[in-house]
Write a protein that holds these residues in place. Structure first.
Motif, mmCIF file in Angstrom:
data_model
loop_
_atom_site.group_PDB
_atom_site.id
_atom_site.type_symbol
_atom_site.label_atom_id
_atom_site.label_comp_id
_atom_site.label_asym_id
_atom_site.label_seq_id
_atom_site.Cartn_x
_atom_site.Cartn_y
_atom_site.Cartn_z
ATOM 1 N N LEU A 70 19.413 85.460 -65.869
ATOM 2 C CA LEU A 70 17.955 84.622 -64.886
ATOM 3 C C LEU A 70 16.904 85.429 -66.396
ATOM 4 O O LEU A 70 17.014 86.352 -66.711
ATOM 5 N N PRO A 71 15.515 84.949 -66.392
ATOM 6 C CA PRO A 71 14.839 85.494 -67.039
ATOM 7 C C PRO A 71 14.480 86.691 -66.193
ATOM 8 O O PRO A 71 15.053 87.356 -64.800
ATOM 9 N N ARG A 72 13.728 88.227 -66.778
ATOM 10 C CA ARG A 72 14.099 89.529 -66.372
ATOM 11 C C ARG A 72 13.401 89.595 -64.734
ATOM 12 O O ARG A 72 13.836 90.247 -64.074
ATOM 13 N N ILE A 73 11.668 88.736 -64.578
ATOM 14 C CA ILE A 73 11.710 88.763 -62.852
ATOM 15 C C ILE A 73 12.037 88.461 -61.667
ATOM 16 O O ILE A 73 12.915 88.716 -60.931
ATOM 17 N N PRO A 74 12.857 87.111 -62.081
ATOM 18 C CA PRO A 74 13.986 86.506 -61.401
ATOM 19 C C PRO A 74 15.643 87.357 -61.131
ATOM 20 O O PRO A 74 15.857 86.803 -60.143
ATOM 21 N N LEU A 75 15.700 87.566 -62.366
ATOM 22 C CA LEU A 75 16.944 88.651 -61.771
ATOM 23 C C LEU A 75 16.443 89.854 -61.001
ATOM 24 O O LEU A 75 17.642 89.944 -60.184
ATOM 25 N N LEU A 76 16.039 90.040 -61.126
ATOM 26 C CA LEU A 76 15.229 91.208 -60.294
ATOM 27 C C LEU A 76 15.381 90.974 -58.942
ATOM 28 O O LEU A 76 15.354 91.649 -58.101
ATOM 29 N N LEU A 77 14.391 90.161 -58.547
ATOM 30 C CA LEU A 77 14.107 89.293 -57.587
ATOM 31 C C LEU A 77 15.609 89.098 -56.401
ATOM 32 O O LEU A 77 15.770 89.520 -55.049
ATOM 33 N N THR A 78 17.219 88.682 -57.591
ATOM 34 C CA THR A 78 17.977 88.706 -56.725
ATOM 35 C C THR A 78 18.927 89.838 -56.721
ATOM 36 O O THR A 78 19.612 89.414 -55.732
ATOM 37 N N ALA A 79 18.650 90.953 -57.721
ATOM 38 C CA ALA A 79 18.749 92.161 -57.407
ATOM 39 C C ALA A 79 18.336 92.634 -56.224
ATOM 40 O O ALA A 79 19.112 92.971 -54.983
#
Length: 496
Positions: A70-79
């Motif tokens: 995923l893009p950076r922000i969605p990747l971190l939100l799913t984390a």
């Protein structure tokens, strides 16, 4: 409060500066306090960085030009969501929001860890985009950033950013349509898949009645409709709901408010303005206002000292002893000044505070003020102040998430001023709308009046807490917002 993450290189430092506020905003939604939010955000940020490194070091997906992540922000939100699930499994669920804990044990959460073809459509569609395209779509739609800001962050040409965004939206729609056809579904949903693609391509297309009724009862097809319909403003909700999952709409609202605050902070002056020069101008302006105020006060004082109808010689004849007081702090009325000789008083004139014996009374029966100027009358002082009105027992926010011909999706969020051990929310529709399906509450409808009753897992609401639920409904002709919201029989005010 836990320490902030420590970036190890320039790439991680840039990632932290761009994404930390978004990670912390979602972590705050997921937890029950600021300390737990900071801890969850820190652990999720570290997890997201590890996943990004593994994706960069791993093999490239097929023959594409990007890694399957995923893009950076969605990747971190799913984390953040993954870390919250790990807390729940490790016995630290008391730090999480109670509604999130219930969601983590539901079938909705299982979709994010289940078979890839059954995961949310928006999540799969965003993964299938090139990295730069996915970043552009998320920043412009979910983060609510202006296009010039997005273009500067991604190194794009601001003049062509709008056209490129429209192309990315179309590409995202095509990916979602392809993934929708690949999703295992029953024969009824399969029969509507291609019709749904045709109807959602144009805002002017009419939706057949049978498809509209199907969308009102099938959550998966309604989710597909939200991803495929680029018009109507439902794309941000489809992205947040599909990628983040729990709390997606609340996250969108927070990011919109944060974007408004950031834009508002930059409006007072151009970016090249010297702060010292601005402060100096402000001081000069304030000093000018003070000087003007002093001059106006002096002029007003001079006017009050001048006799009505008199002349300059008259003031000289009176001297200092004949000057009338402008204000007297004593409660008693000031004594009237002695009248000068008749020869020094012009005929037909009277001084302030005095009246000649034959002078007519003031017109229209007006009473001349006898008290000193600048003081309030006893009647004004005795006027009672109005008592402040009581705050409403509840406030309600109605959000139209998505709408298509003959059908729509909406959410209701109610903030209760009192603690509740159960709740019942009712409202009325103006245009004959019919609720077909509701989640997080049980629904009943009698004519235009709809009642949502708490489910077994969300009955308790603390004082100042929120309760929320969503529903799918049908409409025809006009879809006006509902009215007459009540919580357990008490009228609710609309949230600003």
């Amino acid at each position: 409060m836990p320490d902030l993450p420590t970036p190890q290189d320039a790439t991680e430092a840039a990632l932290f500066s761009e994404c930390w506020d978004a990670v912390l905003a979602y972590a705050d939604l997921c937890t029950s306090g600021s300390t737990a939010a900071a801890q969850l955000a820190r652990e999720a940020f570290a997890l997201g960085i590890r996943e990004a490194r593994e994706a960069e070091a791993g093999p490239v997906r097929g023959t594409g030009r990007r890694h399957a992540r995923l893009p950076r922000i969605p990747l971190l939100l799913t984390a953040v969501r993954t870390t919250a699930a790990a807390w729940e499994d490790a016995g630290q669920g008391h730090k999480l929001d109670p509604d999130l804990r219930l969601w983590l044990h539901s079938d909705k959460a299982a979709r994010y860890t289940g078979p890839p073809l059954q995961r949310p459509l928006a999540l799969r569609g965003l993964r299938d985009l090139q990295q730069a395209d996915a970043e552009l779509l998320w920043l412009a739609e979910a983060e609510a950033l202006p296009l010039p800001t997005v273009a500067r962050r991604l190194g794009l040409d601001p003049a062509s950013a709008a056209e490129e965004l429209q192309q990315v939206r179309t590409l995202f729609r095509d990916r979602c349509h392809r993934n929708h056809l690949d999703t295992p579904m029953d024969a009824r949903c399969r029969s509507y898949a291609r019709l749904l693609d045709a109807v959602t391509r144009s805002a002017a297309a009419d939706t057949p009645g049978d498809l509209s009724r199907h969308l009102a009862t099938c959550v998966e097809c309604a989710e597909a409709a939200a991803c495929l319909r680029l018009h109507g403003g439902g794309l941000p909700g489809a992205l947040a709901g599909g990628v983040i999952g729990w709390g997606g709409l609340a996250y969108l609202e927070r990011r919109r408010r944060a974007a408004e605050v950031r834009l508002g902070a930059g409006r007072p002056g151009p970016p090249d303005t010297d702060p010292h020069e601005g402060a100096q101008k402000a001081r000069v302006a304030r000093n000018g206002l003070l000087v003007a105020a002093v001059l106006v006060s002096a002029l007003a004082l001079g006017v009050t000292l001048m006799p009505f109808g008199g002349s300059g010689e008259d003031l000289t004849a009176r001297g200092d002893g004949g000057r009338e007081p402008v204000a007297d702090p004593r409660p008693s009325l000031p004594s009237a000044p002695s009248l000068p000789p008749a020869t020094s008083q012009p005929s037909g004139t009277a001084r302030v505070g005095t009246r000649a014996p034959d002078a007519p009374r003031s017109p229209r029966g007006e009473k001349r003020r006898t008290g000193p100027q600048g003081t309030a009358s006893p009647t004004e002082r005795a006027t009672p102040r109005p008592e402040p009105s009581r705050p409403p027992a509840c406030r309600v926010a109605y959000d139209l998430v998505n709408q298509w011909p003959d059908g729509f999706q909406a959410t209701v969020t109610v903030t209760s001023a009192r603690p509740l051990d159960t709740w019942r929310v009712s409202w009325s529709f103006r245009d004959g709308q019919q609720v077909g399906q509701m989640w997080d509450a049980a629904v009943s409808q009698d004519g235009s009046r709809v009642t949502a009753t708490a489910a077994d897992y969300n009955k308790a609401v603390p004082a100042g807490g929120e309760l929320s639920f969503g529903f799918l409904a049908s409409w025809r002709g006009t879809n006006s917002p509902p009215y007459g919201f009540t919580l357990n029989g008490h009228a609710c005010a609309k949230s600003g």
